[in-house]
Design a protein around this motif. Sequence first.
Motif, PDB file in Angstrom:
ATOM      1  N   GLU A 142      45.455  47.492  46.565  1.00  0.00           N
ATOM      2  CA  GLU A 142      45.194  48.396  45.271  1.00  0.00           C
ATOM      3  C   GLU A 142      46.162  49.419  45.476  1.00  0.00           C
ATOM      4  O   GLU A 142      46.544  50.063  46.257  1.00  0.00           O
ATOM      5  CB  GLU A 142      43.945  48.902  45.403  1.00  0.00           C
ATOM      6  N   GLU A 143      47.172  49.835  44.166  1.00  0.00           N
ATOM      7  CA  GLU A 143      48.124  50.642  44.212  1.00  0.00           C
ATOM      8  C   GLU A 143      49.032  50.813  45.575  1.00  0.00           C
ATOM      9  O   GLU A 143      49.436  51.918  45.804  1.00  0.00           O
ATOM     10  CB  GLU A 143      47.594  51.861  43.741  1.00  0.00           C
ATOM     11  N   GLY A 144      49.627  49.642  45.965  1.00  0.00           N
ATOM     12  CA  GLY A 144      50.335  49.459  47.030  1.00  0.00           C
ATOM     13  C   GLY A 144      49.736  49.850  48.467  1.00  0.00           C
ATOM     14  O   GLY A 144      50.543  49.841  49.250  1.00  0.00           O
ATOM     15  N   ARG A 167      29.747  44.306  48.074  1.00  0.00           N
ATOM     16  CA  ARG A 167      28.421  45.311  47.933  1.00  0.00           C
ATOM     17  C   ARG A 167      28.973  46.471  47.768  1.00  0.00           C
ATOM     18  O   ARG A 167      28.478  47.385  47.129  1.00  0.00           O
ATOM     19  CB  ARG A 167      27.597  45.280  49.142  1.00  0.00           C
ATOM     20  N   GLU A 168      30.049  46.852  48.718  1.00  0.00           N
ATOM     21  CA  GLU A 168      30.415  48.263  48.865  1.00  0.00           C
ATOM     22  C   GLU A 168      31.470  48.794  48.021  1.00  0.00           C
ATOM     23  O   GLU A 168      31.764  50.095  47.854  1.00  0.00           O
ATOM     24  CB  GLU A 168      30.952  48.708  50.179  1.00  0.00           C
ATOM     25  N   ASN A 169      32.461  47.784  47.406  1.00  0.00           N
ATOM     26  CA  ASN A 169      33.807  48.240  46.886  1.00  0.00           C
ATOM     27  C   ASN A 169      33.710  47.898  45.305  1.00  0.00           C
ATOM     28  O   ASN A 169      33.708  46.831  45.091  1.00  0.00           O
ATOM     29  CB  ASN A 169      34.875  47.648  47.469  1.00  0.00           C
ATOM     30  N   GLU A 170      33.736  48.889  44.498  1.00  0.00           N
ATOM     31  CA  GLU A 170      33.605  48.952  43.414  1.00  0.00           C
ATOM     32  C   GLU A 170      34.813  48.108  42.698  1.00  0.00           C
ATOM     33  O   GLU A 170      34.746  46.994  41.933  1.00  0.00           O
ATOM     34  CB  GLU A 170      33.540  49.975  42.639  1.00  0.00           C
ATOM     35  N   HIS A 171      36.062  48.448  43.134  1.00  0.00           N
ATOM     36  CA  HIS A 171      37.250  47.716  42.728  1.00  0.00           C
ATOM     37  C   HIS A 171      37.251  46.133  42.972  1.00  0.00           C
ATOM     38  O   HIS A 171      37.662  45.417  42.222  1.00  0.00           O
ATOM     39  CB  HIS A 171      38.417  48.530  43.297  1.00  0.00           C
ATOM     40  N   TYR A 172      36.905  46.101  44.193  1.00  0.00           N
ATOM     41  CA  TYR A 172      36.847  44.450  44.615  1.00  0.00           C
ATOM     42  C   TYR A 172      36.012  43.698  43.861  1.00  0.00           C
ATOM     43  O   TYR A 172      36.405  42.662  43.208  1.00  0.00           O
ATOM     44  CB  TYR A 172      36.321  44.428  46.210  1.00  0.00           C
ATOM     45  N   ALA A 173      34.788  44.495  43.385  1.00  0.00           N
ATOM     46  CA  ALA A 173      33.685  43.618  42.556  1.00  0.00           C
ATOM     47  C   ALA A 173      34.187  43.371  41.221  1.00  0.00           C
ATOM     48  O   ALA A 173      34.418  42.243  40.502  1.00  0.00           O
ATOM     49  CB  ALA A 173      32.472  44.282  42.388  1.00  0.00           C
ATOM     50  N   LEU A 175      32.281  38.040  34.598  1.00  0.00           N
ATOM     51  CA  LEU A 175      31.312  38.788  33.845  1.00  0.00           C
ATOM     52  C   LEU A 175      29.629  38.013  34.148  1.00  0.00           C
ATOM     53  O   LEU A 175      28.854  38.915  34.532  1.00  0.00           O
ATOM     54  CB  LEU A 175      31.212  38.289  32.390  1.00  0.00           C
ATOM     55  N   GLU A 176      29.744  37.006  34.313  1.00  0.00           N
ATOM     56  CA  GLU A 176      28.186  36.223  34.415  1.00  0.00           C
ATOM     57  C   GLU A 176      27.645  36.396  35.995  1.00  0.00           C
ATOM     58  O   GLU A 176      26.267  36.871  36.018  1.00  0.00           O
ATOM     59  CB  GLU A 176      28.258  34.883  33.973  1.00  0.00           C
ATOM     60  N   ASP A 177      28.611  36.316  36.788  1.00  0.00           N
ATOM     61  CA  ASP A 177      27.884  36.690  38.246  1.00  0.00           C
ATOM     62  C   ASP A 177      27.601  38.055  38.508  1.00  0.00           C
ATOM     63  O   ASP A 177      26.980  38.351  39.317  1.00  0.00           O
ATOM     64  CB  ASP A 177      28.500  35.735  39.151  1.00  0.00           C
ATOM     65  N   GLU A 178      27.970  38.993  37.761  1.00  0.00           N
ATOM     66  CA  GLU A 178      27.610  40.332  37.750  1.00  0.00           C
ATOM     67  C   GLU A 178      26.065  40.357  37.610  1.00  0.00           C
ATOM     68  O   GLU A 178      25.170  40.901  38.292  1.00  0.00           O
ATOM     69  CB  GLU A 178      28.284  41.256  36.947  1.00  0.00           C
TER      70      GLU A 178
END
Lengths: 601, 648
Positions: B573-575, B588-594, B600-603
Motif C-alpha cells: 500500500e503506497e509503496g 478481519r483486521e485490515n480495512e484496506h485489505y478487505a 461486494l457480495e461477500d462483504e
Amino acid sequence: MSVIGVEGEERNDFTKAESKQVRARSLRLLGSLLRPLRLRLWLTMLVVLVSTAAQVAGPALIGFGIDRGLPALLDGDWLPVGFAGVAYLLTAASGALLIAWYIRLSTRISQAVLLDLRTRVFLHTQKLSLEFHESYTSGRIISRQTSDLDAIRELLDEGINQLVRGVLYMSFTAIALVLLDWTSALVLLGALIPLTVLTRWFQVRSQKLFRQSRVASAKLIVHFVESMTGIRAVQAFRKERRNEKAYGELVEDYRDVNARVIQLFGIYDPGLLLIGNACVAAVLVVGGFRVVEGELAIGLLLSALLYTKRFFDPIEDMAMFYNGYQSAASALEKISGVLEEEPSVPEPRHPVDLWKASGHVRFEAVEFAYTKDRVILPRFDLDVPAGQTIALVGSTGAGKSTLAKLLARFYDPSDGVVELDGIDLRSLHPKDLRRAIVMVTQEAYLFSGSVADNIALGKPDASYDEIVRAAKAVGAHEFIESLPNGYDTDVNKRGGRVSAGQRQLISFARAFLANPAVLILDEATSSLDIPSERLVQEGLTTLLADRTAVIIAHRLSTVAIADRVLVMEQGRIVEDGAPSDLIGGSGRFAALHAAWRDSLV
Amino acid sequence: MSATPHNTDHPAERTSAVRALFRLREYARPALPAIAAGMGASLASQLIALSIPQVLQAVVDGPLSDGDASAIWPLAGLVFGLGVLEAVMIALRRWFVLTPGTKVEASMRNALYAKLQDLPVSFHDRWPSGQLLSRAMSDLGLIRRWLSFGLVLLVVNLIVIVVGLGILISMNWMLGVVFLVCSIPLWIVGFRFEGRYSEVSRRSQDQAGDLATAVEESVHGIRVLKAFGRGKHALSSFRVRAESLRRTEIEKARLEASIWAWIILVPAVALAGCLVLGVWLASQGVLTVGELVAFFATATVLAWPIESIGFLLAFSLDARTATDRFFDILDSENAITDPERRVSVEQPLGELAFSGVRFRYQDAPERFGDLLDGIDLVVEPGETMALVGLTGSGKTTLTALTTRLYDVTGGSITLDGVDIRALSREELRTHIAMAFEDATLFSASVRENVLLGRPEFGEGDPALAAEAERVLDEALSIAQASFVYDLPDGVDTKVGEEGMSLSGGQRQRLALARAVAASPSVLVLDDPLSALDVATEARVEAELRRVLASTTALIVAHRPSTVLLADRVALLEEGRITAVGTHSELLRENEHYAFVISSLEDEVRREAAEASDLLVTDAAESSDPIESEAAEHTSTETGPIEREEANR
C-alpha cells in the motif's frame, strides 16, 4: 489445392497452370495500377528516349571534332570545331536536363503507384473478416504491407530506371556504332556471346543465392526481435548464453550466404570488364589496320573505341534489375493474393439505415460452422428484448465468444439470421451497426497516442469533458490523473507502463464514450483488481440500465447485475433463466456459482 | 516521458567524422591487412586503366601515322594484356576483402547482440526493438560495405585523381588545367548535395517507420477498429502518413535529379572546352593527334573517380552515422552487472528478505515519490507469500527486483542472508524463477519453452533425457497444460512468433509450467492465473499447492482464490508493506485489505459469517471438494475444443 487468394502462398511447387494463374493475377493488378497513369508513362518514355540519344551523341561529336575540325582549323576555319564544341555542350546539357526531368517523372509515377497500392492493401485488410486475420496471422499481413511493398518500391525506384536507361543506352550505343563503323559493330556483336553466357550464369546463381540470403536474414531478424521483446524472460531464465550461441550460428549462416553473393559479383564484375577490354583491343586491331590502309579516319576509330567501352557500363545494373524484379514479382504475387481474398463478412450492397437503435436482438435459426463437420454453434434461437442484460457462462471453448462475435458481426452465421431491431445485421449500414453494437474484449489494445486519444476512439468528436466523464464513470480517472502527463500521457510501446488492468479500464472508458445500444463485454474485466472491478460494476449498473448487454466473464460476480443467465456447453445453450432462479435450482449454474462463491474467500 | 532514445543520438557536439570512424578499428583490426591489400589491387587496376590510353596514343602516333601495320599487333596485344590485368586486379580487390569484411560485420553483430542481452530491462524499456534491429541489420551491413568498398575506393580514387591529373597536365598543362578547373564545381555541388540529401533521406526513413507503425497498429488493433467501426479513422491517419512519405520521396527525387544533371553536365562542359582547345592546340602543332586521343581517353577514365568522390564522401558520412549508432549501444552503461567478488549460495534454503527496499523508475517525474518506498518483508524458507495491492501499486515491479531485472534504488534484497547483488546474475536466476503475467513464448517447441530454465536438458545428453521428459510432464500437468499433447506435434509443436498462436490462457499455463520446471529455490509468480477460467484455475491451484509445500514462493494475487495458496499475505500500500498475516487475520483486521480483496457480495456474506465466527476454517476446508466437482461439470471436453481454437 488451389492458389486462389492467400492459399498456397508458402508453397514453391506450383504447377504450370497454377503459376500462370498467379502470374496473370499479379499482372492484372499491375495493369490496374498503371492504367490511370498511362499518359504520364508515355511522356516519361519519350523523355528518356531523347535524353539517352543526346547522351550517346557525345563520342561521335568528339570524333567529328578531330576528323573534320582539325583539318578545317588548319585552313583557318573555326566553324566545324566550334560546331562540335557547342553541339557537345548542347547535347550534354539537354541530356542532363532531360535525365533530371525523367527522374522526377518516374518517381511521381512510382510514388503514385505505391500510394494506390498501399491504400488498397490497407483498406482491403481492414475489410477482411477477423476469421481471416486469425488464420493469416498479424506477422504475415504486416510483412505484406511493409517488406513486400518495399520490394516493389525498390523495383519501381531503382530497377525500372536502370532497366529503361540501360536498355536504351546500350541499343543507342550499338546503333551509333553501326552507323559510324559497322565493322567495329560486328566485333561488339561477337562479344555478345560470352556476355550472354556470363550474365545468364550470374542471374541463375544470384537468384538462388538472393533467395537464400533473404531467408537467412529473415531468421536473423525474427530471432533478434524475439529476444529483444522477450528480454525479461531471456534474462530471468538465463537464456543469454544459449541465445548467443543460436544467434551466432544464424549470423554465421547469414555471413556465409552474403559472402557467396559478394563472391558472385567478384566474378561477374571483372568478367564484364574483361570482355569489355578484350573488345576494345579487338576494335583497335580491326580499326587500326583500316586506318593504316586509309579506310578509316582516326577520329572515327576513337569514337568507336569510346562507344565500345561505354557499351558495357550499364550491364551490371541490368543484371541487378533482374534480382529486384524477381523479389518484386513474388511480392506482387503475394499482395495480389491478399487482395483476391473475398471478405467473408462483406459490406451490404443495399445498406439499410437505422438511425436510432432500441437494442432488440434476435438470433433466428442461427448455426455457425467453419466447415460442414466442424460445427461450433449448432442451430439455435435466442431473443434478447431491448434493455436486457445477459450473462453468458460456460467453460473455455463452450462457444460464448463465438456467439458474441456473431452479434458484433465479426463473423456471419453459416445459416440463419442475426437481427437488430428486426434488421438483418448483414444488410445494416456499417456506420449504424458499429454505432449500435460495441464489443469490448479481454485484450485491450492501445494505439500510440495519448490516453485521451485512446478513449476518444469510442467517439472521435468527443470533447475533453466527455472523455473525462467517461473515465470517471468507469473509475479510470484517478489512475489516469496520476500518470506523468495525465490524460495527455503517451501510451507508447503497446501500453508501456500502463498495467494490464489499467489498459482494460481505458478500453472500458472507450466503450462508455461510444454509448452504444448493445454492449458486448468479452472477459473485459479479467485483469482488474477487485476494487476496480467493483467500480466498473457500479458504473455498469447505471450504464446498462437502458441498453442491451451481453457479458461474458469467468468471474461470476458479473452475474449479479444480469437480468438473465445463459449457460453454454459445447456450443449449446443448456440453461436459460433469471440468475436467482438458476442459483436456487440444481442445474449446472447452481453448482458453478457455489464453487465460485467458495473460491472468493 | 523523457527524451526518446533516437532523439539523443545526435549530440550537439559532434566529433569529427574521421575520429568517429577511427573507432571501428577495434573490430576492423583483423581485416586491416586485407583492406590494405584490396587498396593495392584497386590502385593497380586503376593505374592500369589509366595506362591503356597511353598505349592508344602510341598506336595513333606510331603505326597509324607511319602506316606501319606490323606494329599494330604488339600494341593491341599490350592493350589486351593490360585489360586482362585490370580485370584480374579488380577480382583480387574483391577477393582480398571478401571474407575479412564479412567477418568484421559478423563479429560486430555478435558483440551488439551480446551487449543488448546483457543490458538491463530498464534499457529495453527505453529502446523500441525496431531501433535496435535497424542497428543490427542495416547499419552493420552499411559499415561492412564501407570498409570493404567505400574506404578502399575513397583512398584509391583520390590517388588516381591526383595521378590522372598529373598525367593530363604533363600531356598538356593547358588542357589539364581546363579539365581540373571545370571539375571543381562538381565537388562543391556533390558535397552540398550530401548534406541536404542525407537530411531528406533520414526524414524519409523516419516517415517509413511511422507508416510501418500505423500498419502494425491497424493490424494488431483490428478487433478494436472493427468493434468501433473506426476503419475510416485508421485509414485517414494512414493516408496522412503515406502522403507525407510520398512527398518526401518526391523531394528526394528532385535532389537526385539535380545531382544527376550536374554529374552529367559538368564533365561535359569540361570536355567540350577541352575539345575546342585541344583541336586548336593540335592545329598549332603543340599537340599530336595521338596525344589528343590519349587525352580524351584518359579524361574518360578519370571521369568516374571524379564523379565518385561526392558519392564516396556521402557514403563515409553515412558510415559514420551508422558507427555512432552502433557505439551508442556499446557505450551504454550497464548498471546491473555481476559483482567483482562473487559470493555463492551452494544449497539455498530460500529465505527471501526485503529490507528498506526503495525503487523508482528512472523516467518518473520528480513530483512523484518513490514507487516502492521502504519495503520490509521476509519470506521464510518454504513459505508461500501472497502479495496483494491495488492495480499500479508496484507489485509487478517488486517481483522484478528479486531477479535483478531492475536494481533497487535503495535498501537491499537478500537470499539466505546474502545480498542478491553479491551473487552472479546467472546464479541468482538459477535460484529464483519467475512467471510473468504477459507470458512470452519463444519460437521454439513447447518442450524447449517449458524447459527454458533447465539448460542442462537442452544439450542432448542421453543420460538426462528420461529426467527431462519427467520434469516436462510433471510441469505440464501441474500447470494443467495437457492441451499441448493435442497440438499437431505434441510437445514438439513450434509455438511463438513463427509457430502456432496460442490463446492467452494457454500461454499463461506454459509460462507457469516453465517456472515450475526450473525447480528453483524461490518461485516468483506474477498473477499467474488471471487468464484462466474458474475451473482450470481451481485445478492449477490444487496442483500448485503440492509444489509450493516445499518451495519458497512469492505470488502476486488479485483474487481470493489465489491468495488461498499462500501461508501468509503481504499487503502493498503506497509503496510499503503495511500488513502481513494470514488471509483471515487480514480480512478481519485490515480495512484496506478487505477493500482490495473482497467483492461486494461477500462483504454481505462475511458479515453473516463473522456472526458465527466460522468463516475461515469453513471456507478453506470446504473449497476443495466443491471446486473439483465444479471442475468436472465445466471442464468436459475443454481440451479438444481448445485445440480447435489453436488450430484455426
